[in-house]
Scaffold this motif. Structure first.
Motif, PDB file in Angstrom:
ATOM      1  N   TYR A 159       0.888  -1.174   0.000  1.00  0.00           N
ATOM      2  CA  TYR A 159       0.000   0.000   0.000  1.00  0.00           C
ATOM      3  C   TYR A 159       0.912   1.205   0.000  1.00  0.00           C
ATOM      4  O   TYR A 159       2.040   1.142   0.497  1.00  0.00           O
ATOM      5  CB  TYR A 159      -0.890   0.038   1.255  1.00  0.00           C
ATOM      6  CG  TYR A 159      -1.867  -1.108   1.317  1.00  0.00           C
ATOM      7  CD1 TYR A 159      -3.129  -1.007   0.742  1.00  0.00           C
ATOM      8  CD2 TYR A 159      -1.504  -2.299   1.941  1.00  0.00           C
ATOM      9  CE1 TYR A 159      -4.014  -2.072   0.781  1.00  0.00           C
ATOM     10  CE2 TYR A 159      -2.385  -3.373   1.981  1.00  0.00           C
ATOM     11  CZ  TYR A 159      -3.631  -3.256   1.397  1.00  0.00           C
ATOM     12  OH  TYR A 159      -4.499  -4.316   1.429  1.00  0.00           O
ATOM     13  N   THR A 195      -8.953   6.949  -0.575  1.00  0.00           N
ATOM     14  CA  THR A 195      -9.443   5.899  -1.472  1.00  0.00           C
ATOM     15  C   THR A 195     -10.022   6.499  -2.748  1.00  0.00           C
ATOM     16  O   THR A 195      -9.722   6.030  -3.850  1.00  0.00           O
ATOM     17  CB  THR A 195     -10.507   5.041  -0.748  1.00  0.00           C
ATOM     18  OG1 THR A 195      -9.956   4.617   0.505  1.00  0.00           O
ATOM     19  CG2 THR A 195     -10.900   3.828  -1.561  1.00  0.00           C
ATOM     20  N   GLU A 214      -3.671   3.803  -2.637  1.00  0.00           N
ATOM     21  CA  GLU A 214      -3.830   2.568  -1.882  1.00  0.00           C
ATOM     22  C   GLU A 214      -3.474   2.835  -0.421  1.00  0.00           C
ATOM     23  O   GLU A 214      -2.354   3.240  -0.110  1.00  0.00           O
ATOM     24  CB  GLU A 214      -2.920   1.484  -2.458  1.00  0.00           C
ATOM     25  CG  GLU A 214      -3.368   1.047  -3.847  1.00  0.00           C
ATOM     26  CD  GLU A 214      -2.430   0.037  -4.466  1.00  0.00           C
ATOM     27  OE1 GLU A 214      -2.913  -0.940  -5.049  1.00  0.00           O
ATOM     28  OE2 GLU A 214      -1.198   0.219  -4.355  1.00  0.00           O
ATOM     29  N   LEU A 263      -3.825   1.558   3.765  1.00  0.00           N
ATOM     30  CA  LEU A 263      -4.116   0.562   4.789  1.00  0.00           C
ATOM     31  C   LEU A 263      -4.430   1.336   6.062  1.00  0.00           C
ATOM     32  O   LEU A 263      -3.578   2.060   6.591  1.00  0.00           O
ATOM     33  CB  LEU A 263      -2.893  -0.348   4.994  1.00  0.00           C
ATOM     34  CG  LEU A 263      -3.082  -1.521   5.964  1.00  0.00           C
ATOM     35  CD1 LEU A 263      -4.149  -2.488   5.472  1.00  0.00           C
ATOM     36  CD2 LEU A 263      -1.750  -2.266   6.135  1.00  0.00           C
TER      37      LEU A 263
END
Ligand code: ATP
Ligand code: MG
Ligand code: MG
Ligand code: MG
Length: 440
Positions: free
Chosen positions: A348, A374, A379, A381
């Protein structure tokens, strides 16, 4: 992805079986788990990295005109008896017998299989060159599987094969692959030095191993220190200009670089280097090889030449250790706190840390940040787990995402978040919008 829903079994303790940093870190970061000696499962985090590397490798093969296909892992022994390698390959080959008592094997490489495909369908020199590759699991029953995925028994390889009518055009294909390899490793954010490799009993000068310098590498290597600064990005090189490409390859290769098998301290090129000779260790991440008619002749892979005669084709094969690269990239880029991923392969791009999960303001700000990141196609997390901040910081550093955004109650009062660069360690307090802007 929300960490509360992600399978990321990180370990605080250093697993005792791991001797080198990449193996330790891959286990600690929950990237892989060993099923049995040299055979690993790729957990979600490791799998994401593996897929990213695979995709970069694929794109660079496609760019030079290679066609992707997929050959099986299990092969019949007969093909290898035809090439003469069934007996020669020895104990590294895993041999299997099916219910009809037929001899099979788990492919350690695919020269025979691809030659069989070629000979069945290609008849004329007009259909050449043919350039094919696949990305497929291999099995080699290594005597000493070790260092995690770096020397596994089951491992993922990109292997490409080419078929040309004569040496000149085979050499052009070789040069294309050489360029693609330079581009691939540059995109992966690592320096892999092409070194002259042993061509064995076949001879010739057309074989190079691509080596990442690392103290923990298995081969001893020697090179001119000029390699350390050399640009291998292959920008602006024209694939279709045969002479231009050949001269780029020759210029690139002019400085000394050799593995222990080929190193010759008595050579003038070595003697004249003096203190500029770097002696270290390295990891073989790629290997390219022109071998002429070694398989085409015994296996009858011929085409009708322009003169109307049947001619065995000139072949080459070109491998990249995709799964080994995951470990090699970590060897080349980590610190005492964990992995530091090059941007291109990071699982990510950003780790979003909620310093106080359960606090309404923090939760709302993080949800908002998560949605905006997003939506911007980044990307991310999101560590939404209900646990202490210290553990979250440690995990985030361990898994090595390039950026961290930390959101906590104190910052929120002042309208700022903390943006941290994993590689430099630099932390800045900025508004979330400024952070988003910088990462977009
Ligand atoms: P090594 O010298 O490390 O045993 P090799 O020369 O036998 O490798 P090749 O047949 O040249 O390997 O295969 C192409 C590539 O596949 C290698 O350059 C390496 O990156 C990768 N590879 C080979 N063996 C393994 C293994 N056991 N585990 C992971 N990757 C491997
Ligand atoms: Mg080997
Ligand atoms: Mg080797
Ligand atoms: Mg090799």
């Amino acid at each position: 992805m929300r960490l509360s829903q992600f399978f990321l079994p990180t370990l605080k303790e250093t697993p005792s079986e791991a001797q080198i940093a990449s193996h330790r870190l891959m286990l600690r970061a929950g990237m892989v788990r060993q099923l049995t000696a040299g055979i690993y499962s790729w957990l979600p985090l490791g799998h994401r990295v593996l897929k990213k590397i695979e995709q970069i490798v694929r794109e660079e093969q496609d760019k030079i005109g290679f066609n992707e296909l997929l050959m099986p892992t299990i092969q019949p022994a007969e093909l290898w008896q035809e090439s003469g390698r069934y007996d020669d390959y020895g104990l590294e080959m895993l041999r299997i017998t099916d219910r009809h008592d037929r001899k099979m094997l788990f492919g350690p490489t695919n020269e025979e299989a691809i030659t069989d495909i070629f000979r069945n369908d290609v008849r004329s020199y007009k259909q050449l060159p043919q350039m094919l590759y696949h990305i497929q699991w291999k099995f080699r029953d290594e005597i000493r599987p070790r260092f995690g995925v770096m020397r596994g028994r089951e491992f993922l390889m990109k292997d490409a094969y080419s078929f040309d009518i004569d040496y000149e055009s085979a050499r052009h294909t070789y040069n294309k692959i050489f360029l693609a390899y330079c581009r691939t490793f540059t995109r992966l954010g690592v320096k892999a030095i092409p070194m002259v490799a042993d061509t064995g009993p076949i001879g010739g000068d057309l074989s190079h191993e691509f080596i990442i310098l690392a103290e923990t590498g298995e081969s001893e290597v020697f090179c001119d220190q000029k390699w350390l600064e050399k640009d291998l990005s292959g920008q602006g090189v024209d694939l279709n200009d045969r002479t231009g490409l050949e001269s780029w390859v020759q210029t690139t290769l002019k400085d000394y670089a050799a593995t222990e098998d080929m190193h010759d301290p008595e050579q003038d090129a070595v003697k004249s280097l003096g203190n500029d000779l770097v002696t270290t260790r390295g990891i073989e991440v790629g290997h390219i090889f022109h071998f002429g008619a070694k398989y085409s002749e015994p296996m009858g892979a011929t085409v009708l030449g322009p003169d109307g005669k049947d001619t065995p084709v000139q072949m080459g094969s070109y491998g990249i250790g995709v799964s080994r690269l995951v470990g090699a990239l970590i060897e080349a880029s980590h610190d005492e706190n964990g992995i530091i991923w090059p941007d291109a392969v990071a699982p990510y791009k950003v780790g979003l840390i909620n310093l106080r999960t359960g606090d309404d303001a923090c939760d709302a700000a993080c949800e908002d940040a998560y949605a905006k990141l997003t939506n911007a196609g980044i990307e991310v997390l999101y560590d939404d787990r209900d646990m202490r901040a210290g553990g979250k910081f440690a995990d985030m550093d361990l898994i090595g995402l390039p950026w961290q955004i930390v959101i906590g109650p104190k910052g929120l009062k002042n309208g700022v978040v903390e943006l941290k660069n994993r590689r430099s360690g630099e932390k800045t307090e900025v508004t979330f919008d400024a952070a988003l802007n910088q990462l977009s």
